[in-house]
Scaffold this active site. Structure first.
Site, PDB file in Angstrom:
ATOM      1  N   HIS A   6      28.165 -10.338  17.659  1.00 23.70           N
ATOM      2  CA  HIS A   6      28.693 -10.024  16.329  1.00 23.70           C
ATOM      3  C   HIS A   6      27.998 -10.858  15.273  1.00 23.70           C
ATOM      4  CE1 HIS A   6      31.368  -8.764  13.173  1.00 23.70           C
ATOM      5  NE2 HIS A   6      31.692 -10.018  12.916  1.00 23.70           N
ATOM      6  N   SER A   7      27.548 -10.206  14.198  1.00 21.81           N
ATOM      7  CA  SER A   7      26.924 -10.856  13.047  1.00 21.81           C
ATOM      8  C   SER A   7      25.685 -11.640  13.499  1.00 21.81           C
ATOM      9  CB  SER A   7      27.960 -11.734  12.327  1.00 21.81           C
ATOM     10  OG  SER A   7      27.532 -12.076  11.042  1.00 21.81           O
TER      11      SER A   7
END
Length: 245
Positions: free
Chosen positions: A89-90
């Protein structure tokens, strides 16, 4: 499989596919702890434990994104077999992409799935300056991404503990050279919140150029940290891609 870098959950079968999960900048392995109860029996959760947080609080982050990629690849290579998958994520999405490429250069098999969340493709990356700003500016950025951070960051004692690791993460991703080497052939899936200010349609669609394999896109209601509210839906989608497609 367990090491300083990797925390694997028990599995009900030897053939379960390990799913390596990498957190966002400033995040830690506990982000994925609730997934343990949601993943089907055929998938084994492996939480990636980055330096500078939780039990690795005294371990410094590497001084470059490439060094971080190399060190994580060192830890993952002995744990990878013919079937495996990875989710990030990210900042963790960028790290997942780079570590897959590095593992393939070392002779590992490609994953059954590369899943990237809340992050645009490398060609849309732009350098940043947040890591150079003072603590108040850094906190403002964290609150912009997730208003729930305001309560934690209002506590001076906690700020002193968590901000150094967050700043180190931001330094790595904001100075990331964004020059991935190689195109994959594995399935690649993008996940995002439909109101995430950090991504747009073009940057998400841009992931398609990084693999010749099947390309899947998923979006759910929410902002940059949509995955807190959409855990069950995300896990269901991953399970469908790994066990049924």
């Amino acid at each position: 499989m367990n090491s300083a870098w990797l925390r694997a959950t028990p599995t009900h079968g030897d053939n379960a596919i390990p799913l390596f999960c990498i957190p966002h900048a400033g995040g830690n392995a506990s982000l994925y702890h609730p997934w343990r109860a949601l993943l089907p029996a055929g998938i084994r959760l492996v939480q990636v434990c980055l330096p500078g947080r939780l039990e690795r609080f005294r371990h410094p982050m590497p001084d470059s994104f490439d060094a971080l990629t190399q060190q994580l690849a060192d830890a993952m290579l002995p744990a990878i077999g013919a079937r495996w998958a990875i989710f990030g994520h990210s900042m963790g999405a960028t790290l997942a992409h780079e570590v897959v490429l590095e593992l393939c250069r070392r002779g590992a098999s490609e994953p059954q799935l590369l899943a990237v969340s809340g992050r645009g493709a490398a060609q849309f990356h732009r350098p940043g300056q947040v890591h150079l700003q003072d603590d108040d500016a850094l906190c403002a950025e964290l609150i912009r991404l997730d208003s729930n951070n305001a309560q934690v960051l209002a506590q001076a004692g906690l700020r002193e503990v968590i901000l150094p690791a967050i700043r180190a993460d931001y330094r790595l991703i904001e100075t990331y050279p964004a020059r991935p080497q190689g195109v994959l052939h594995c399935p690649l899936a993008t996940f995002n919140g439909d109101s995430d200010p950090e991504v747009d349609d073009a940057s998400i669609a841009g992931w398609r150029q990084w693999s010749h394999g099947p390309f899947h896109r998923y979006a759910w209601p929410g902002g940059h940290f949509y995955l807190h509210q959409q855990r069950a839906a995300i896990v269901e989608a991953i399970g469908s891609l790994l066990l049924h497609d």
